[in-house]
Enzyme design. Structure first.
Site, PDB file in Angstrom:
ATOM      1  N   SER A 130       0.808  -1.214   0.000  1.00 22.32           N
ATOM      2  CA  SER A 130       0.000   0.000   0.000  1.00 22.32           C
ATOM      3  C   SER A 130       0.844   1.267   0.000  1.00 22.32           C
ATOM      4  O   SER A 130       1.567   1.540  -0.950  1.00 22.32           O
ATOM      5  CB  SER A 130      -0.968  -0.032   1.186  1.00 22.32           C
ATOM      6  OG  SER A 130      -1.957   0.956   1.076  1.00 22.32           O
ATOM      7  N   ASP A 268      -1.735   6.368  -3.428  1.00 26.43           N
ATOM      8  CA  ASP A 268      -0.600   5.664  -2.826  1.00 26.43           C
ATOM      9  C   ASP A 268      -0.179   4.533  -3.760  1.00 26.43           C
ATOM     10  O   ASP A 268      -0.579   4.496  -4.922  1.00 26.43           O
ATOM     11  CB  ASP A 268      -0.955   5.143  -1.435  1.00 26.43           C
ATOM     12  CG  ASP A 268      -2.093   4.116  -1.473  1.00 26.43           C
ATOM     13  OD1 ASP A 268      -2.823   4.067  -2.479  1.00 26.43           O
ATOM     14  OD2 ASP A 268      -2.245   3.373  -0.488  1.00 26.43           O
ATOM     15  N   ASP A 270      -0.890   1.350  -4.143  1.00 26.02           N
ATOM     16  CA  ASP A 270      -1.872   0.428  -4.732  1.00 26.02           C
ATOM     17  C   ASP A 270      -3.216   1.092  -4.987  1.00 26.02           C
ATOM     18  O   ASP A 270      -4.182   0.429  -5.353  1.00 26.02           O
ATOM     19  CB  ASP A 270      -2.059  -0.787  -3.832  1.00 26.02           C
ATOM     20  CG  ASP A 270      -2.660  -0.435  -2.477  1.00 26.02           C
ATOM     21  OD1 ASP A 270      -2.506   0.717  -2.039  1.00 26.02           O
ATOM     22  OD2 ASP A 270      -3.273  -1.316  -1.847  1.00 26.02           O
ATOM     23  N   ASP A 272      -5.573   2.201  -3.174  1.00 26.05           N
ATOM     24  CA  ASP A 272      -6.754   2.087  -2.319  1.00 26.05           C
ATOM     25  C   ASP A 272      -6.987   3.416  -1.607  1.00 26.05           C
ATOM     26  O   ASP A 272      -8.089   3.708  -1.154  1.00 26.05           O
ATOM     27  CB  ASP A 272      -6.651   0.925  -1.334  1.00 26.05           C
ATOM     28  CG  ASP A 272      -5.490   1.054  -0.350  1.00 26.05           C
ATOM     29  OD1 ASP A 272      -4.580   1.870  -0.580  1.00 26.05           O
ATOM     30  OD2 ASP A 272      -5.501   0.312   0.658  1.00 26.05           O
TER      31      ASP A 272
END
EC number: 5.4.2.10
Length: 473
Positions: A130, A268, A270, A272
Site C-alpha cells: 500500500s 498511494d 496500490d 486504495d
C-alpha cells in the site's frame, strides 16, 4: 446527531505483554500463550505487511498459499509494481496450486481492482504494501463481496500456519493457473456506470504506483483533461514516498497552480487511498474529505456513516442528522461496521474511502471519479470553506511495549471522570469543548496523544500529556 461506538474484530497492530507467564494481546484481551513467545501475529490493521525477505518472505507466502488453497477452490491474484511483488506472487501461486486451488492472475492492478475482480472467485489475493516505502511488501486477502478477510478468517490462517494445517494434493489434482487481462476494464466500466462525465482539468499524481494503470484512463473517458505526474509504474517509487500526505505532495500542489487546474488527485502505491488538492494548491486533509464525501453520500438524509475513533468532530458536526458509528482504526474494521449496520458510506482520514454500493474495499479510483463529479458543481476550495474548523494537536511519548497495557488501565482510570470514555481503540474521552485520544502505537514503542477542541486545545492536550507522564512513572 447519534454517535455509536463498536469494537469490530480482533486487535490490529499487535503488541503483547507477559503476565504470570502468559502472553496477552492487550487490546483484545486475547490469550496468545499457545503461540509461544517467539510468535509474531501476522495480520495487522491492513493485512500482512513487512520488510521484504525479513518479515515477509517467499516461505511465508508459500505457507499462506497452502493454507488458503486448502480452504478455497478458486482464487484471483494481483500485485502492485513493487520490485518484490512478483517474487511473493510466485510463492503464493505455488502454495495455492499445490493445495489444489485454481488461480487466475490479473497482473499489475490496484487493490480495489483486485477486490472487485474477486466477486467471480472464492477469494482474492493482493500483493501490496500500500502506502509503505519500497522495501516493504505485503499480502491482503479478499472475500467475493470486496470485504477484506475479517478477524476470524485471519485467526484461522494464523492457527493453520502455526499447526501446519494445510493440504498438499497429488500431482493430478494440482490447481490450474490462468490469466485474465480484463480486470482493469471491468473496474472502469463499473465506475463509469455510477458517476457522471466532467470537463474539469485534473492533475493526477499516481506516485509511480498501480493507479497508473487505471485512473488516468478512467478520468479521460469521463471527459476530463488529465495532466499526469509520476504515472509510470516503478517499484522503487523514485518520485516521492508512496503515502499521499501533505508533505509528499509538494509537486502536485505546485502543478495544480501552474496548470490552472480545477483540482489535484494523488494515490498511494496500490491506489486504495486517494487524497486531493484544491484549485489553489491547498492540501485537503483526510477529515475534510471524509466530511465532504459524507455530505454527498448522505444527501441530507439520516444515514449511518462509519469512521475510526481518531476522526475529527468536524465530521460529526458537518454531517448533522447522520448517525456516526466509530470503530477501531483500520479499514477492515470500518468495512465491518458498514456491513453490519448497513451504512451508506465510511472511511478513514488516512485516505481510505469505502462506498458499499460498489465494494467494501477502499476504492481510491472510484473516490477520484466521485470527487471530480462533486467538484464539477462547486469548487473544492468552496466546499472546504463550508467545513467547521477546530484546532488539533498531536504528539507522542516513549513507552515500552510491555508497559502499554498497564499504562492504558491507569490512563482510563484518570480520564473516566472527565467525560464519556470510548475504549474501543485506545482511550478517547469526549469533553465539553472537544475530545482527547490516548492510543498506543502498534508499530513503535510510543503512546500517541491526539486532542481536538473548539478552543484551548493546548489545555486539553496538556491535561492528557500530564496524565500519561504520571502513569509512566
Amino acid at each position: 446527531m447519534i454517535v455509536r461506538t463498536e469494537n469490530f474484530g480482533s486487535g490490529p497492530d499487535f503488541q503483547d505483554y507477559k503476565s504470570n507467564n502468559r502472553i496477552w494481546d492487550f487490546r483484545t484481551k486475547r490469550d496468545l500463550t499457545k503461540y509461544g513467545v517467539g510468535f509474531m501475529k501476522l495480520f495487522g490493521s491492513s493485512g500482512i505487511r513487512g520488510i521484504v525477505n525479513k518479515e515477509v518472505t517467499p516461505e511465508l507466502a508459500l505457507q499462506i498459499g497452502l493454507v488458503l488453497g486448502s480452504r478455497k477452490k478458486t482464487a484471483v491474484i494481483g500485485r502492485d509494481p513493487r520490485v518484490s511483488a512478483p517474487m511473493i506472487e510466485h510463492a503464493l501461486v505455488a502454495g495455492l496450486t499445490a493445495a489444489g486451488c485454481d488461480v487466475t492472475k490479473v497482473g499489475m492492478v490496484t487493490t480495489p481492482t483486485l477486490a472487485y475482480a474477486a466477486r467471480e472467485y472464492e477469494c482474492g489475493v493482493m500483493v501490496t504494501a500500500s502506502h509503505n516505502p519500497s522495501e516493504y511488501v505485503g499480502i491482503k486477502l479478499w472475500n467475493p463481496d470486496g470485504m477484506a478477510f475479517d478477524s476470524a478468517q485471519q485467526e484461522e490462517i494464523e492457527d493453520a500456519i502455526e499447526n501446519g494445517n494445510f493440504l498438499r494434493v497429488t500431482w493430478d489434482l494440482i490447481g490450474n493457473v490462468a490469466e485474465d487481462e480484463n480486470a482493469i476494464r471491468s473496474h472502469i466500466d463499473l465506475i463509469e456506470r455510477l458517476v457522471g462525465n466532467s470537463k474539469l482539468r485534473v492533475v493526477l499524481d499516481c506516485g509511480c504506483g498501480a493507479g497508473s494503470t487505471i485512473t488516468p484512463y478512467l478520468l479521460q473517458e469521463l471527459g476530463c483533461q488529465v495532466i499526469t505526474l509520476n504515472s509510470q509504474p516503478d517499484g522503487h517509487f523514485p518520485a516521492r514516498n508512496p503515502e499521499p500526505n501533505d508533505q509528499n505532495l509538494s509537486l502536485l500542489k505546485k502543478a495544480v497552480v501552474a496548470f490552472e487546474a480545477d483540482l489535484g488527485i494523488a494515490h498511494d502505491g496500490d491506489a486504495d487511498r486517494m487524497m486531493a488538492v484544491d484549485e489553489k494548491g491547498n492540501f485537503i486533509s483526510g477529515d475534510e474529505l471524509l466530511a465532504i464525501f459524507g455530505r454527498f453520500e448522505c444527501g441530507g438524509e439520516k444515514e449511518a456513516v462509519v469512521v475510526p475513533v481518531d476522526t475529527s468532530m468536524m465530521v460529526d458536526d458537518y454531517l448533522e442528522g447522520s448517525e456516526i458509528i466509530r470503530t477501531r482504526v483500520g479499514d477492515v474494521y470500518v468495512a465491518e461496521g458498514i456491513k453490519q449496520y448497513g451504512a451508506i458510506y465510511g472511511g478513514e482520514p488516512s485516505g481510505s474511502w469505502i462506498f458499499p454500493r460498489i465494494s467494501y474495499c477502499p476504492d481510491g479510483i472510484y473516490a477520484a471519479a466521485k470527487l471530480v463529479e462533486i467538484v464539477r458543481k462547486k469548487k473544492l476550495s468552496e466546499l472546504r470553506a463550508e467545513l467547521p474548523v477546530y484546532a488539533t494537536k498531536r504528539g507522542a511519548l516513549p513507552c515500552a511495549n510491555e508497559k502499554k497495557a498497564e499504562l492504558m488501565e491507569k490512563v482510563k482510570t484518570k480520564l473516566e471522570p472527565l467525560g464519556k470514555v470510548l475504549d474501543i481503540d485506545g482511550i478517547r474521552v469526549e469533553l465539553e469543548n472537544g475530545w482527547v485520544l490516548v492510543r498506543p502505537s502498534g508499530t513503535e514503542t510510543k503512546v500517541r496523544i491526539t486532542a481536538e477542541a473548539r478552543e484551548n486545545v493546548d489545555e486539553i492536550y496538556g491535561m492528557a500529556e500530564k496524565i500519561v507522564k504520571e502513569a509512566l512513572k
